[in-house]
Design a protein around this motif. Sequence first.
Motif, PDB file in Angstrom:
ATOM      1  N   VAL A 251       0.221  17.707   8.405  1.00 38.41           N
ATOM      2  CA  VAL A 251       0.248  17.437   9.844  1.00 38.41           C
ATOM      3  C   VAL A 251       1.708  17.299  10.273  1.00 38.41           C
ATOM      4  CG1 VAL A 251      -0.456  15.897  11.698  1.00 38.41           C
ATOM      5  CG2 VAL A 251      -1.965  16.243   9.730  1.00 38.41           C
ATOM      6  N   TYR A 252       2.161  18.193  11.148  1.00 43.98           N
ATOM      7  CA  TYR A 252       3.530  18.140  11.666  1.00 43.98           C
ATOM      8  C   TYR A 252       3.633  16.991  12.667  1.00 43.98           C
ATOM      9  CZ  TYR A 252       7.734  19.560  14.232  1.00 43.98           C
ATOM     10  OH  TYR A 252       8.969  19.590  14.825  1.00 43.98           O
ATOM     11  N   THR A 253       4.640  16.122  12.510  1.00 40.66           N
ATOM     12  CA  THR A 253       4.764  14.949  13.376  1.00 40.66           C
ATOM     13  C   THR A 253       6.055  14.946  14.191  1.00 40.66           C
ATOM     14  OG1 THR A 253       5.711  13.672  11.534  1.00 40.66           O
ATOM     15  CG2 THR A 253       3.326  13.512  11.882  1.00 40.66           C
ATOM     16  N   GLY A 254       6.769  16.058  14.224  1.00 44.14           N
ATOM     17  CA  GLY A 254       7.994  16.142  15.017  1.00 44.14           C
ATOM     18  C   GLY A 254       9.235  16.140  14.150  1.00 44.14           C
ATOM     19  N   GLY A 255      10.349  16.551  14.754  1.00 49.42           N
ATOM     20  CA  GLY A 255      11.587  16.642  14.004  1.00 49.42           C
ATOM     21  C   GLY A 255      11.456  17.668  12.895  1.00 49.42           C
ATOM     22  N   LEU A 256      11.883  17.298  11.715  1.00 50.58           N
ATOM     23  CA  LEU A 256      11.795  18.179  10.547  1.00 50.58           C
ATOM     24  C   LEU A 256      10.909  17.546   9.490  1.00 50.58           C
ATOM     25  CD1 LEU A 256      15.586  19.121  10.300  1.00 50.58           C
ATOM     26  CD2 LEU A 256      13.774  20.325  11.548  1.00 50.58           C
ATOM     27  N   GLN A 257       9.796  16.967   9.945  1.00 49.19           N
ATOM     28  CA  GLN A 257       8.953  16.233   9.014  1.00 49.19           C
ATOM     29  C   GLN A 257       7.494  16.249   9.436  1.00 49.19           C
ATOM     30  OE1 GLN A 257      10.304  12.155   8.968  1.00 49.19           O
ATOM     31  NE2 GLN A 257      10.077  11.901  11.162  1.00 49.19           N
TER      32      GLN A 257
ATOM     33  N   GLY B 106      -0.461   6.985  14.294  1.00 45.87           N
ATOM     34  CA  GLY B 106      -1.836   7.036  14.806  1.00 45.87           C
ATOM     35  C   GLY B 106      -2.727   7.974  14.018  1.00 45.87           C
ATOM     36  N   LEU B 107      -2.432   8.152  12.723  1.00 43.22           N
ATOM     37  CA  LEU B 107      -3.183   9.069  11.861  1.00 43.22           C
ATOM     38  C   LEU B 107      -3.657   8.330  10.615  1.00 43.22           C
ATOM     39  CD1 LEU B 107      -0.715  12.086  12.123  1.00 43.22           C
ATOM     40  CD2 LEU B 107      -2.981  11.949  13.173  1.00 43.22           C
ATOM     41  N   PRO B 108      -4.551   7.363  10.756  1.00 44.67           N
ATOM     42  CA  PRO B 108      -4.987   6.587   9.593  1.00 44.67           C
ATOM     43  C   PRO B 108      -5.743   7.459   8.594  1.00 44.67           C
ATOM     44  CG  PRO B 108      -6.383   6.115  11.488  1.00 44.67           C
ATOM     45  CD  PRO B 108      -5.245   6.947  11.994  1.00 44.67           C
ATOM     46  N   PRO B 109      -5.410   7.371   7.304  1.00 44.91           N
ATOM     47  CA  PRO B 109      -6.131   8.164   6.307  1.00 44.91           C
ATOM     48  C   PRO B 109      -7.514   7.597   6.025  1.00 44.91           C
ATOM     49  CG  PRO B 109      -4.529   6.747   5.249  1.00 44.91           C
ATOM     50  CD  PRO B 109      -4.326   6.580   6.723  1.00 44.91           C
ATOM     51  N   GLU B 110      -8.364   8.427   5.457  1.00 44.44           N
ATOM     52  CA  GLU B 110      -9.668   7.965   5.001  1.00 44.44           C
ATOM     53  C   GLU B 110      -9.486   7.072   3.772  1.00 44.44           C
ATOM     54  OE1 GLU B 110     -12.545   8.444   6.527  1.00 44.44           O
ATOM     55  OE2 GLU B 110     -11.499   9.561   8.110  1.00 44.44           O
TER      56      GLU B 110
ATOM     57  N   PRO C 232       0.790  -1.232   0.000  1.00 46.33           N
ATOM     58  CA  PRO C 232       0.000   0.000   0.000  1.00 46.33           C
ATOM     59  C   PRO C 232       0.822   1.282   0.000  1.00 46.33           C
ATOM     60  CG  PRO C 232       0.117  -0.864   2.215  1.00 46.33           C
ATOM     61  CD  PRO C 232       0.833  -1.861   1.337  1.00 46.33           C
ATOM     62  N   GLY C 233       2.153   1.178  -0.036  1.00 50.00           N
ATOM     63  CA  GLY C 233       2.993   2.367  -0.008  1.00 50.00           C
ATOM     64  C   GLY C 233       3.427   2.713   1.405  1.00 50.00           C
ATOM     65  N   ARG C 234       4.665   3.167   1.533  1.00 49.92           N
ATOM     66  CA  ARG C 234       5.202   3.439   2.866  1.00 49.92           C
ATOM     67  C   ARG C 234       4.454   4.580   3.554  1.00 49.92           C
ATOM     68  NH1 ARG C 234      11.479   3.951   4.947  1.00 49.92           N
ATOM     69  NH2 ARG C 234      10.976   4.935   6.940  1.00 49.92           N
ATOM     70  N   GLY C 235       3.922   5.515   2.781  1.00 48.01           N
ATOM     71  CA  GLY C 235       3.183   6.615   3.399  1.00 48.01           C
ATOM     72  C   GLY C 235       2.052   6.130   4.288  1.00 48.01           C
ATOM     73  N   LEU C 236       1.363   5.074   3.867  1.00 48.34           N
ATOM     74  CA  LEU C 236       0.298   4.524   4.703  1.00 48.34           C
ATOM     75  C   LEU C 236       0.876   3.977   6.004  1.00 48.34           C
ATOM     76  CD1 LEU C 236      -2.694   3.634   5.071  1.00 48.34           C
ATOM     77  CD2 LEU C 236      -1.955   1.407   4.213  1.00 48.34           C
ATOM     78  N   LEU C 237       1.996   3.253   5.916  1.00 47.99           N
ATOM     79  CA  LEU C 237       2.596   2.688   7.122  1.00 47.99           C
ATOM     80  C   LEU C 237       3.026   3.799   8.082  1.00 47.99           C
ATOM     81  CD1 LEU C 237       4.850  -0.095   5.530  1.00 47.99           C
ATOM     82  CD2 LEU C 237       2.379  -0.079   5.916  1.00 47.99           C
ATOM     83  N   GLU C 238       3.598   4.872   7.522  1.00 43.69           N
ATOM     84  CA  GLU C 238       4.009   6.006   8.349  1.00 43.69           C
ATOM     85  C   GLU C 238       2.804   6.616   9.071  1.00 43.69           C
ATOM     86  OE1 GLU C 238       7.125   7.628   8.616  1.00 43.69           O
ATOM     87  OE2 GLU C 238       8.232   6.136   7.459  1.00 43.69           O
ATOM     88  N   ALA C 239       1.706   6.792   8.337  1.00 45.56           N
ATOM     89  CA  ALA C 239       0.521   7.403   8.929  1.00 45.56           C
ATOM     90  C   ALA C 239      -0.081   6.510  10.008  1.00 45.56           C
ATOM     91  CB  ALA C 239      -0.506   7.705   7.840  1.00 45.56           C
TER      92      ALA C 239
END
Length: 436
Positions: free
Chosen positions: A147-153, A91-95, A80-87
């Motif tokens: 959505v800012y998640t900390g650090g520089l990302q 704790g920010l599941p996409p719609e 499903p792409g790493r972006g989904l795993l990151e989200a």
Amino acid sequence: MLKPGDTSLPIVMAVLDGLADRRHAALGNRTPVEAARTPNLDALARLGRSGVLYPLGPGLAPSSHQAHFALFGYDLERFPGRGLLEALGEGLPPEPSEVVLRANFARVVERNGVLWIEKRPDPRGGSLDLGGVDLDDRIGEVAVRFVYTGGLQGLLFLTPLSGRPLSHFVSDADPLEADAPVLEVLPLEEAPDHQAAARTAAVLNEWMLRAKDRLRGRDLDFVLVKWAGAPSDVTPFEKRYGLRGVSLGAGPLYAGLAAAVGLDHREIGMQRDPFEDVRLRVGETTRLLEEGYGFVHLHTKHPDHAGHTKDPLHKADVISEIDRALEPLVELIERRRAVVVVCADHQTPSSGPLYHGGGPVPLVIAGGADGPDEVTAFGETACAHGCLGTVRGTDVLPLALDAADRSSFLADRVTPHLALGLQPPSALVPLRARNR
């Protein structure tokens, strides 16, 4: 189906991240695991059946999360792409209709009409003050939310506002280094819906340019997007294998991977000392088996980190320390308490230019219904002589299920899912009698 009193065994999958390697002159033309002191890995090889593993295929160098997706039994085409795993890990599941990407801050300059990366700090460190900067936007028929998640990302969510879908089949803007141009986001050639992918790419390119205008005057004045992902519909782990499973992978990425395939996740932060890191995970593994889990994913990043130092001697020393912590896994086999899989997820060459390699990974499956083969040592060369032969990532769990007496008879379909493992009675849907 599983029946009361069934004696089928649970499965432990110990993934020693990046352990596999190439032969190095500094190690007497051996690989780091072959040069390391590994009495417990060798004991598992003597007790088990060996082979070599190509996580995605011969010569293909996967990321850890792609390789794990395959080791959990899922084809890369469904990734499903790493972006989904990151989200999910944040704790920010996409719609269901959204696309989500990782977004990292950098500084750029313009050279001959091209945006050039001048500064690309590690996005996991530092902090940002985005006060007064709104990076949310609407671009055509797409809402963009940062959505800012900390650090520089942070994470970037794209939401379609009409019936025209988006697609996560797009390339990355991040070239992974400074003193390089920002890359234009493009639709991937394998995109199932090329128009949706082209539409998504256009929105991302426009958003990065607009974000640059809003960040003007700041030290980090650009946002690089990458790793697009979207919600997937893969068969959950328990429905596919009939096993309640849990992952001990460290950090949000592995928490997200577990969530994506339907595994529970228990966070054990990565310990600085390799022995202590693995000792804690092995101890938690035995506790989780006692708790009733049928599958435990035990994972450590230390061999991978050691490989990235490009020092084969150091990597061999790290593997020796990891091996000291694996003795309880040998005891699980000797006491017939579990089937234990031990492998790496990819090569991490400890010399040369490659980040990951596409060569063979040693594999052992110990315990269960079948006896050991003639292999007596764990390593790339020794395991190549084992009875398992050469397999791919998606083969590993079916082999472990068979050893654990948990393989499903594929001629019978007692659930709507393609179940590869025996299903518990709770998974079956009985036909109700008609009320009269």
